[in-house]
Scaffold this active site. Structure first.
Site, PDB file in Angstrom:
ATOM      1  N   HIS A  82      53.587-143.027  54.310  1.00  0.00           N
ATOM      2  CA  HIS A  82      52.946-141.974  54.898  1.00  0.00           C
ATOM      3  C   HIS A  82      52.914-141.884  56.390  1.00  0.00           C
ATOM      4  O   HIS A  82      53.521-140.826  57.054  1.00  0.00           O
ATOM      5  CB  HIS A  82      51.579-141.784  54.482  1.00  0.00           C
ATOM      6  CG  HIS A  82      51.307-141.866  52.867  1.00  0.00           C
ATOM      7  ND1 HIS A  82      50.079-142.015  52.388  1.00  0.00           N
ATOM      8  CD2 HIS A  82      52.317-141.176  51.872  1.00  0.00           C
ATOM      9  CE1 HIS A  82      50.480-141.981  51.093  1.00  0.00           C
ATOM     10  NE2 HIS A  82      51.692-141.499  50.729  1.00  0.00           N
ATOM     11  N   HIS A 239      52.859-133.440  48.047  1.00  0.00           N
ATOM     12  CA  HIS A 239      52.789-134.957  48.211  1.00  0.00           C
ATOM     13  C   HIS A 239      54.078-135.709  47.972  1.00  0.00           C
ATOM     14  O   HIS A 239      54.677-136.795  48.580  1.00  0.00           O
ATOM     15  CB  HIS A 239      51.681-135.577  47.691  1.00  0.00           C
ATOM     16  CG  HIS A 239      51.405-137.000  48.206  1.00  0.00           C
ATOM     17  ND1 HIS A 239      50.877-137.329  49.395  1.00  0.00           N
ATOM     18  CD2 HIS A 239      51.771-138.348  47.623  1.00  0.00           C
ATOM     19  CE1 HIS A 239      50.922-138.726  49.625  1.00  0.00           C
ATOM     20  NE2 HIS A 239      51.650-139.325  48.625  1.00  0.00           N
ATOM     21  N   ASP A 243      56.435-138.133  50.279  1.00  0.00           N
ATOM     22  CA  ASP A 243      57.060-139.634  50.339  1.00  0.00           C
ATOM     23  C   ASP A 243      58.340-139.496  50.493  1.00  0.00           C
ATOM     24  O   ASP A 243      58.789-140.558  50.774  1.00  0.00           O
ATOM     25  CB  ASP A 243      56.595-139.846  48.828  1.00  0.00           C
ATOM     26  CG  ASP A 243      54.869-140.336  48.555  1.00  0.00           C
ATOM     27  OD1 ASP A 243      54.342-140.491  49.559  1.00  0.00           O
ATOM     28  OD2 ASP A 243      54.434-140.225  47.484  1.00  0.00           O
ATOM     29  N   HIS A 266      58.985-143.551  44.390  1.00  0.00           N
ATOM     30  CA  HIS A 266      59.610-144.554  45.579  1.00  0.00           C
ATOM     31  C   HIS A 266      60.931-145.221  45.156  1.00  0.00           C
ATOM     32  O   HIS A 266      61.840-145.243  46.012  1.00  0.00           O
ATOM     33  CB  HIS A 266      58.641-145.592  45.957  1.00  0.00           C
ATOM     34  CG  HIS A 266      57.421-144.828  46.537  1.00  0.00           C
ATOM     35  ND1 HIS A 266      57.439-144.081  47.710  1.00  0.00           N
ATOM     36  CD2 HIS A 266      55.933-144.604  46.199  1.00  0.00           C
ATOM     37  CE1 HIS A 266      56.055-143.647  47.986  1.00  0.00           C
ATOM     38  NE2 HIS A 266      55.302-144.048  46.899  1.00  0.00           N
ATOM     39  N   HIS A 345      85.360-119.999  60.570  1.00  0.00           N
ATOM     40  CA  HIS A 345      85.511-120.640  59.434  1.00  0.00           C
ATOM     41  C   HIS A 345      84.632-121.950  59.234  1.00  0.00           C
ATOM     42  O   HIS A 345      84.912-123.000  59.375  1.00  0.00           O
ATOM     43  CB  HIS A 345      87.059-121.306  59.715  1.00  0.00           C
ATOM     44  CG  HIS A 345      87.244-121.599  58.101  1.00  0.00           C
ATOM     45  ND1 HIS A 345      87.366-122.687  57.609  1.00  0.00           N
ATOM     46  CD2 HIS A 345      88.092-120.901  56.986  1.00  0.00           C
ATOM     47  CE1 HIS A 345      87.798-123.039  56.378  1.00  0.00           C
ATOM     48  NE2 HIS A 345      88.168-121.553  55.812  1.00  0.00           N
TER      49      HIS A 345
HETATM   50 ZN   LIG Z   1      52.476-141.183  48.908  1.00  0.00          ZN
END
Ligand SMILES: [Zn+2]
Length: 440
Positions: A82, A239, A243, A266, A345
Site C-alpha cells: 500500500h 483495492h 495492490d 499478490h 506513423h
Molecule cells: Zn492490499
C-alpha cells in the site's frame, strides 16, 4: 508523447505518522524521508541493530501470502504494497521509509493515510530523468489459481481489472489510467477486503492481531461487514488495482503500459513484476554504449554519402560498423523521434514503418556490393524482396543494427543479399533482397 522527459522526485521534507501493524497488532511509527537521485525506495528498520535497509526491489521479494513481504538476509518488511502504491502513483521515485517495526501501520486498510503523508511531506523534483519501463510488446502471465495478467504497450499507465470472489460473488470491473490525481481520489481510499472464511483460521491462530473492522472490509456470505459503509460500489476492484500498482512498483521504474488483470493477487502481480524487471535488466545491459570501430573497419556517414545517392530523410544508414570477409557487413541506424515518418506513423504511438527497414537493408546491401565491385561507376537497382518478415516494432530511441550477407553474386550483374535488422539483440525484421547492376 512517448519521449517526454520527466524528472525524478523525492519528498521535500520528512513527515511521519503512527498506527497499528496488521499482523503483530503493535504500535508502529513510520517516517518518510528524502533520498538522493537513483536511490529508489528503501525501508529502514530503525528497531534493529545497525538499522538495516531493504531495497524495495522485486529481487528482495520473499512471500506473497495475503500481503507482499520483502527482505534482505534475515531482515523482513511485511505488507509493503500500500505504501509502495502511494509512493509510486504520487510520483515519489526516491525516499527512505523508516519504521520501528517490521510492518507499516495498516491505517484504515487503504492507501489514504500514505497519500496524506506524502502530501504533508511535499514532493520535490530532482535533476535526473525519471526511469520508465516502456512496454514494447504484449506479455502475459497466468497462475495455477486462475489469475491472468496481460501487459500491452501503451503510452499511459492503465489498469483494467476484473475481480471476482469465491463462486464469482462480488464480480467487479474497472478500467482506469493511473495518474496521481486519479489515484488519490479513485484508488487510494479503497480498503483491503477479506473473506470471512479466509480470515477465520488466521484469527484463531492469532496471526492478524491488528486486524479489525476498522482496517478491513469483511465479506461473509453475501454480507459486507465494515465500520463505515463501502466507499465505492466497486471498492473491491479498486483495492485490487491499488495492490497491482504497489506490487509493480517493485520493478524499480514506472510502467508505461496497459495491465489487463483478471482475478489478480499478490503472487500474480509479483510474477509480472519479475518478468518486467528481468526485461528491464536485459535492456539496461544492452544500453551500455558499445565502442564501435570507425575508419578502416567501416564507413562513416560522409563515406556512405560518397557512395549512396540517398540523402536525409531517405538515408537509412548512419554508419557501416564493419565488414566481415567479402560477403557480410553490419550497418547502424539510430532511430530518432525526428524521423519525418513518425509524424504520421502513428500520432501518439510512433513506430518505424516496415518498408523503411527494408530500405535500410537495401542501402546496407548496396554498400556491401559497391565495396565488392570496387567501383561506384554502376548503380544498383533494387529488384525484389522476398520472405520479408516484420517481427517486432521499432520505436524512437532504438538503435537498429542492419546485417547484410551476400548469398549470390553472379557476373556482377545480379546479386542477392540476406538481411536482417536487430534492436536490443532481437531480430525486428528480415528479408532477402535482389539487386541488378547497370552502368551509370
Ligand atoms: Zn492490499
Amino acid at each position: 508523447m512517448a519521449a517526454t522527459t520527466e524528472f525524478q522526485h523525492t519528498v521535500a521534507k520528512t513527515a511521519g505518522f503512527s498506527g497499528t501493524s496488521l499482523h503483530t497488532g503493535e504500535k508502529v511509527s513510520l517516517k518518510l524521508q528524502p533520498a538522493p537521485i537513483d536511490h529508489g525506495i528503501k525501508f529502514k528498520r530503525k528497531d534493529l541493530q545497525d538499522e538495516p535497509t531493504i531495497d524495495a526491489k522485486i529481487d528482495n521479494l520473499k512471500t506473497v501470502e495475503r500481503a507482499t513481504t520483502i527482505g534482505e538476509g534475515s531482515v523482513r518488511v511485511h505488507t509493503v504494497e500500500h505504501i509502495l502504491a502511494a509512493l509510486s502513483a504520487m510520483g515519489v521515485d526516491n525516499a527512505i521509509v523508516e519504521m520501528d517495526a517490521n510492518e507499516p501501520p495498516i491505517g484504515d486498510g487503504s492507501a489514504a493515510a500514505y497519500v496524506d503523508l506524502i502530501k504533508r511531506a511535499g514532493i520535490a523534483a530532482q535533476e535526473a530523468a525519471r526511469k520508465f519501463f516502456q512496454v514494447r510488446e504484449p506479455t502475459h502471465i497466468e497462475t495455477k489459481t486462475g489469475s491472468i495478467l496481460v501487459l500491452l504497450p501503451s503510452d499511459e499507465f492503465r489498469i483494467s481489472c476484473t475481480q471476482a470472489g469465491p463462486n464469482n460473488r462480488f464480480t467487479q470491473y474497472l478500467s482506469t489510467e493511473i495518474t496521481s490525481a486519479i489515484f488519490e481520489k479513485e484508488i487510494a481510499p479503497a480498503r483491503t477486503f477479506v473473506y470471512y472464511e479466509d480470515v477465520e483460521p488466521l484469527m484463531e491462530k492469532n496471526l492478524i492481531k491488528g486486524g479489525s473492522l476498522e482496517n478491513a472490509v469483511v465479506v461473509r456470505g453475501d454480507a459486507v461487514l465494515s465500520k463505515e459503509p463501502l466507499r465505492f460500489a466497486d471498492e473491491f476492484v479498486r483495492h485490487k488495482i491499488l495492490d497491482i500498482v504497489g506490487d509493480l512498483a517493485l520493478v524499480g521504474g514506472r510502467v508505461r503500459g496497459h495491465v489487463i488483470a483478471v482475478k489478480p493477487g499478490h503472487a500474480a502481480n509479483a510474477e509480472l513484476a519479475r518478468v518486467l524487471a528481468r526485461e528491464q535488466a536485459r535492456r539496461t545491459a544492452l544500453a551500455v554504449p558499445k565502442i564501435l570501430p570507425r575508419g578502416e573497419g567501416g564507413f562513416d556517414s560522409e563515406q556512405i554519402m560518397q557512395i549512396l545517392p540517398h540523402r536525409y530523410p531517405f538515408l537509412m544508414v548512419d554508419r557501416i560498423i564493419g565488414f566481415e570477409g567479402e560477403t557480410k557487413c553490419i550497418g547502424l541506424k539510430s532511430v530518432t523521434i525526428n524521423e519525418p515518418f513518425f509524424q504520421g506513423h502513428f500520432p501518439g504511438h510512433p513506430v518505424m514503418p516496415g518498408v523503411m527497414q527494408v530500405e535500410a537493408m537495401a542501402q546496407v546491401a548496396s554498400l556491401l556490393l559497391f565495396k565488392l565491385a570496387k567501383t561506384t561507376g554502376r548503380i544498383g537497382y533494387f529488384m525484389s524482396a522476398d520472405d520479408v518478415k516484420f517481427r517486432k516494432p521499432v520505436f524512437p530511441g532504438d538503435t537498429m543494427f542492419i546485417h547484410a550477407e551476400l548469398t549470390k553474386h553472379r557476373g556482377e550483374r545480379l546479386a542477392k543479399a540476406k538481411c536482417h535488422c536487430v534492436v536490443n539483440d532481437a531480430v525486428v525484421s528480415e528479408g532477402e533482397l535482389m539487386f541488378t547492376f547497370l552502368d551509370r
